[in-house]
Every structure is written in C-alpha cells, then in structure tokens.
Design a protein around this motif. Structure first.
Motif, PDB file in Angstrom:
ATOM      1  N   ILE A 125      -4.709   3.330   3.029  1.00 20.06           N
ATOM      2  CA  ILE A 125      -4.585   3.333   4.161  1.00 20.06           C
ATOM      3  C   ILE A 125      -4.942   4.552   5.037  1.00 20.06           C
ATOM      4  O   ILE A 125      -6.278   4.495   5.634  1.00 20.06           O
ATOM      5  N   LEU A 126      -4.678   5.613   4.346  1.00 24.24           N
ATOM      6  CA  LEU A 126      -5.079   6.827   5.173  1.00 24.24           C
ATOM      7  C   LEU A 126      -6.202   7.247   4.649  1.00 24.24           C
ATOM      8  O   LEU A 126      -7.137   7.916   5.394  1.00 24.24           O
ATOM      9  N   GLN A 127      -6.944   7.147   3.377  1.00 25.85           N
ATOM     10  CA  GLN A 127      -8.229   7.314   2.981  1.00 25.85           C
ATOM     11  C   GLN A 127      -9.220   6.244   3.762  1.00 25.85           C
ATOM     12  O   GLN A 127     -10.183   7.031   4.222  1.00 25.85           O
ATOM     13  N   ALA A 128      -8.843   5.197   4.177  1.00 24.63           N
ATOM     14  CA  ALA A 128      -9.841   4.349   5.046  1.00 24.63           C
ATOM     15  C   ALA A 128      -9.783   4.841   6.537  1.00 24.63           C
ATOM     16  O   ALA A 128     -10.744   5.001   7.077  1.00 24.63           O
ATOM     17  N   PHE A 129      -8.605   5.134   6.881  1.00 24.00           N
ATOM     18  CA  PHE A 129      -8.545   5.939   8.429  1.00 24.00           C
ATOM     19  C   PHE A 129      -9.539   7.120   8.495  1.00 24.00           C
ATOM     20  O   PHE A 129     -10.304   7.166   9.435  1.00 24.00           O
ATOM     21  N   GLN A 134     -14.663   9.499  10.248  1.00 21.22           N
ATOM     22  CA  GLN A 134     -16.014  10.063  10.121  1.00 21.22           C
ATOM     23  C   GLN A 134     -17.158   9.051  10.153  1.00 21.22           C
ATOM     24  O   GLN A 134     -18.106   9.585  11.073  1.00 21.22           O
ATOM     25  N   ALA A 135     -16.965   7.895  10.131  1.00 20.53           N
ATOM     26  CA  ALA A 135     -18.199   7.055  10.271  1.00 20.53           C
ATOM     27  C   ALA A 135     -18.415   6.866  11.695  1.00 20.53           C
ATOM     28  O   ALA A 135     -19.665   7.118  12.090  1.00 20.53           O
ATOM     29  N   LEU A 136     -17.403   6.835  12.628  1.00 17.89           N
ATOM     30  CA  LEU A 136     -17.574   6.585  14.103  1.00 17.89           C
ATOM     31  C   LEU A 136     -17.980   8.035  14.579  1.00 17.89           C
ATOM     32  O   LEU A 136     -18.930   7.923  15.573  1.00 17.89           O
TER      33      LEU A 136
END
Length: 550
Positions: A125-129, A134-136
């Motif tokens: 979850i944290l890696q995805a967050f 970064q993506a946004l």
C-alpha cells in the motif's frame, strides 16, 4: 496520457492483491455494493474511504481542469487511495462505480491498523501511495488553481505553502497567461482580488491565509484540547519527524506542531548528498515527504500550520498556546523548532521578499528566475547546494561570501564543484548593500568589505543563506538559552537554578525536566541532517526514562 499508458508507466502504483491479502483486508471491513454511476467519494471530501475492489471497476475522474476527464479505472484486486487517506487530507479526484461494483470499504483509522499490523500489505500500500504521488506530480494534473501575479508577495506565500506541503496545484500568472481574462471572468474575480485559490467550480478563496487553505484542503484539523499527549513536538524538521516516527512506533501518543510545513530548512534543500545511505543524494522535499508518511503510518498526528506562541506549565506538564487560540498539553515536550536564515540587512529588502529575494532554492524559485542572472549569498553548505542547483538553468550565478576562503565553512566536495562550474563566479569579501527594482528585484549593489569598492550586479534573484537564528522567541524563562537564543541541554543546565531534580539532566534535556531539545535549535548541535535525525531519535529513549519517573 491514456489509461493503459498511465498504468504501464507507473506499474508500482497499481498492484493487484492476491487471495490471502484480500482475506486479510476483509478482516477490517464489510463488503459493500455500489450500483453503476454511484459515487464512492468526491474531490474535496475529507476522511474519504479506502476501497479494495472485490468485483467490478472504479473510474477515477479528474475535475480540476477545464473539463472532467477519466484518468484510469481500478479493476478487481486493485485499490483506490493515496497518501491523503493517511494524512486526513481531501481527495484530489472523484471515484465512480463502473457497473455493479463490490468493494471492501475502509476508514482511515482501520487503514492505519492494516498498515501497522500487516507488514506485507503495508509495504504494498505505501509503495503504491508513493508511486501515485510521483505519478500525479509528473503528469498534467491541474489540482488547485492559484491565480496571481508573479510579483505579488501573497501569491508567492501561497505557492510556497502549497509546494512545501506537497499539495498539487497549477499557478496561473496574471502577467503572462494568455487566457487570464477569460479565467478571471469565469471565476467572477477582479484582478485586484487576486491571488485566489480555487478547485474547479467547487470553491474559491480570495487571498486566503495559510491557515484558511490548510483547513479547506484538510491539512489542518481542529485539535482535541482535552487530550494529554505523551509527547508533543514543536517543529517538523528532521529532528521533529525522527522523534515522531520513533515515538509513535513505540506506542507514545505523539503530536507534531509545525508552523509552515514538514521538512524544516532541510525540506527546502535541492539535493542532500552527504546523508548516509543515499550515495546519489535526495532532495529535502523527498526526505520530508517520506518521513512525514512514515510518522503518519505509525499514528503520529501532524498539525500544520500550527505556530506556537508560548509555552506554559500546568503543574508538571507543559502546555503550548497556539496561534488561533488552541492549546496542546503533553507529559513531555521536544523543542525542535529549528532555525531560520537571517534577513539581509539591506534597506528596502522587505518589499522584494518573495519578489526577487528568496530563502530557499527549489524548482519553484528557479522557474521564477528563469535563465537570468542570480546571486547566492552565504558560505555554508546550503548556499553551495543552491548555487550548484541554480547553475543548471541560470545564465550566471554570483556567489557572495563575506570572507576570503570558500572552504572555511563549506564541505570540500561542494567547494570543489563550485570551482569547476563555469557559470558560477565567486565574489569574496562581498556584501549586498542596496537593491533596485520597481515591482520586483532588478539589480543589487555589492560592496567589497576590504577595499570599499562597489559593483552593480544585474540579477533578478537573490538567494540568502546567512547566519541562522533559532526559533525560540516563544520559550519562557524556565527554558535556558544562550545569548543568541539556542537552547541549553544536558550538562550545560546541570547547575541551573531552574533544574530541581536530584538526578543529572539527560543529554538532550533542557533546564526543565521532561522538556527536551534537538536539532538546529539546540546549543552546540552539529548542523547536519543526519545529526538532527539522530538527536530526534535519541530523544524518545529519554522520554521513556522520564515517563517512568512521573
């Protein structure tokens, strides 16, 4: 960018959970069904839910631009959300069910329990967050709109606050944007009413204070004044954040009160290259962002902006009085309020603060100066890092130091790099004595403090990194400081009249038992990020020892 390309470019942002992980999630949530077109949450919603998709799809829609657009669709076994779920901030996007969709719906508190109790899920979850943030940041995402002049100090203040707090926004400059007239008309705003902050057509704030912005977007929440915290931390720099991580992870009810944004001086550094474990360096903003997420992961409460006005004592417990009338009480207090760079002693400088005079060198300030000439003032590592960073874009950088030896206060690797950078000119024995400009800075007068000779430098920006002064004006007489305001600790207060216990003060303890100091605010501290992190971490051990005594 299409939905498929978006997911292909940022695969870490969209992991799929396996059966065991879905089952673990189900322990914390009931399954809920949404019909086609139903809204799970909207942009601007505080404390919005985290969703793990059992079946169906969730469409993520960005309404912050001129027209709503679908960014992507989360599929079965994927999950919604970002760091805002942990921080209690508002959502940036809408989430809408595509077809009949079954989800596990989880509140922020239960999400923190999952992250605390399920280490594998926590990492996913944290890696995805982190990847989603970064993506946004890298994509064409409008976010909040800040409409204002590049020469307005309030526009700079608002942008600086949003930038430091990692809030996504788009700046629309009154002077250069071709569509400014239509935009002002759309929002029913006069030019004289700018700067304004808006999200789509949902809401608009006219020249808001930092506190107003923070409350509107969920950075700041009302504090529970009835709570007696185990540890209150004043200042969210490296020392304060480290103490928050270790304190919260060890079960202490911990709150961090930060006046502007997490990160402190280190958070404004363009690149930290001598921090252990990061051989290629990392930006101060990246360090601050990850440390903040880490503290929130363990349940530390962060409140910003929460300037502390004064410290009192209710019996044995410290009580902090905050701007706005709120108060916070705690069993132990860590003073980690840091230091701020002194202002240049130049007549009329105040009108150029934020309009040509800056106290940090980040992408925001660099873009404002463009490819013009700039001056950097100071001989320490912060000044050196700023000069190297600005050299990538600026036509020329004048580095001004009052002495004659660059290596006296600057790390050797930085001094060598500066000497090898063609568009950096070192000016020794030099001080700025006058500034020129109408709406913004256009030039400065430099005086040689040895010869008395003067020289005019045509620069659009001055980056000042001189003589840091501690932020301790809020401290009472019970907390001893030196003449400059740096807090005394350990053996420096062992013989103090304020010290009333029979034992010796702990190494980081002040003249008042249970009150500690760490980082740049502490007398004789080592002015390095790693040292501040170490002191903040060490404080928690002393807090545990003190709590045994009361």
């Amino acid at each position: 960018m299409s939905e498929q390309n978006f997911k292909e470019k940022y695969p870490a942002a969209f992991p799929k959970l396996d059966d065991g992980q879905i089952a673990a999630i189900a322990e914390f949530a009931e399954c809920k069904t949404y019909r086609d077109g139903e809204v799970l949450f909207r942009a601007g919603e505080v404390e919005f839910k985290f969703h793990v998709i059992k079946s169906g799809e969730i469409e993520i829609v960005d309404r912050s631009g001129d027209e709503p657009r679908t960014m992507l669709a989360h599929e079965a076994r994927e999950f919604t959300g970002d760091v805002a779920n942990l921080a209690g901030r508002t959502s940036n996007v809408d989430a809408i069910a595509r077809g009949t969709t079954e989800v596990y719906e989880i509140c922020s508190e239960d999400l923190r329990h999952i992250i605390s109790e399920k280490p594998v899920l926590s990492d996913i979850i944290l890696q995805a967050f982190i990847a989603r943030a970064q993506a946004l940041d890298e994509m064409d995402f409008t976010g909040l709109r800040v409409i204002g002049s590049q020469y307005s100090q309030d526009t700079f203040r608002i942008r600086d606050f949003l930038q430091k707090n990692h809030v996504l926004y788009t700046w629309v400059d009154l002077e250069t944007d071709a569509n400014i007239g239509g935009l002002l008309k759309h929002f029913h705003v006069k030019e004289s009413e700018t700067p304004v902050v808006a999200y789509a057509d949902d809401w608009l704030l006219r020249n808001p204070s930092n506190d107003e912005i923070a409350r509107r977007i969920g950075i700041k929440h009302a504090l529970d004044e009835k709570t007696l915290y185990d540890l209150a931390i004043v200042g969210g720099g490296p020392a304060g954040l480290a103490a928050a991580v270790y304190g919260a992870s060890e079960g202490l009810n911990t709150i961090v009160l930060e006046s502007v944004a997490p990160g402190g001086q280190a958070g404004t550094s363009s690149k930290i290259e001598n921090y252990l474990g990061f051989p290629t360096g990392l930006s101060g903003a990246e360090l601050a962002g990850r440390a903040t997420l880490q503290a929130q992961k363990f349940g530390a409460q962060l409140s910003t902006p929460s300037p502390v006005l004064s410290l009192e004592f209710d019996g044995k417990f410290p009580v902090l009085q905050l701007e706005g009338g709120e108060s916070v009480s705690a069993k132990c207090l860590l003073i980690a309020s840091g230091a701020e760079y002194s202002k240049l002693n130049v007549m009329g400088r105040e009108r150029f603060d934020g309009a040509g005079v800056y106290y940090a060198a980040t992408q925001m300030e660099a873009k404002m100066c463009g490819s013009e000439q700039v001056a950097v003032v100071g001989g320490g590592n912060s000044a050196g890092q700023a000069a190297i960073f600005l050299a990538d874009n600026a036509r020329k950088i004048f580095l001004l130091i009052r002495g004659d030896d660059l290596r006296k206060n600057m790390s050797s690797y930085l001094a060598q790099r500066i000497e090898q950078t063609a568009n950096i000119e070192l000016l020794t024995n030099s001080e700025i004595t006058q500034m020129f400009g109408e709406t913004h800075l256009e030039a400065v007068e430099m005086t040689n403090n040895q010869s008395g000779g003067m020289q005019r430098l045509n620069v659009v920006g001055v980056f000042s990194f001189i003589g840091a002064m501690p932020r301790t004006a809020w401290l009472p007489a019970e907390i001893e400081t030196d003449k400059k305001g740096f807090v005394k600790t350990g053996m420096a207060v062992a013989g103090s009249n304020q010290w009333t216990l029979r034992r010796q003060p702990f190494f980081l303890e002040t003249s008042r038992a249970g009150v500690f100091a760490a980082g740049d605010v502490r007398l004789n501290s080592v002015k390095r990020v790693a040292s501040a992190v170490g002191e903040g971490s060490m404080t928690v051990q002393f807090v545990h020892e003190y709590l045994k005594e009361i």
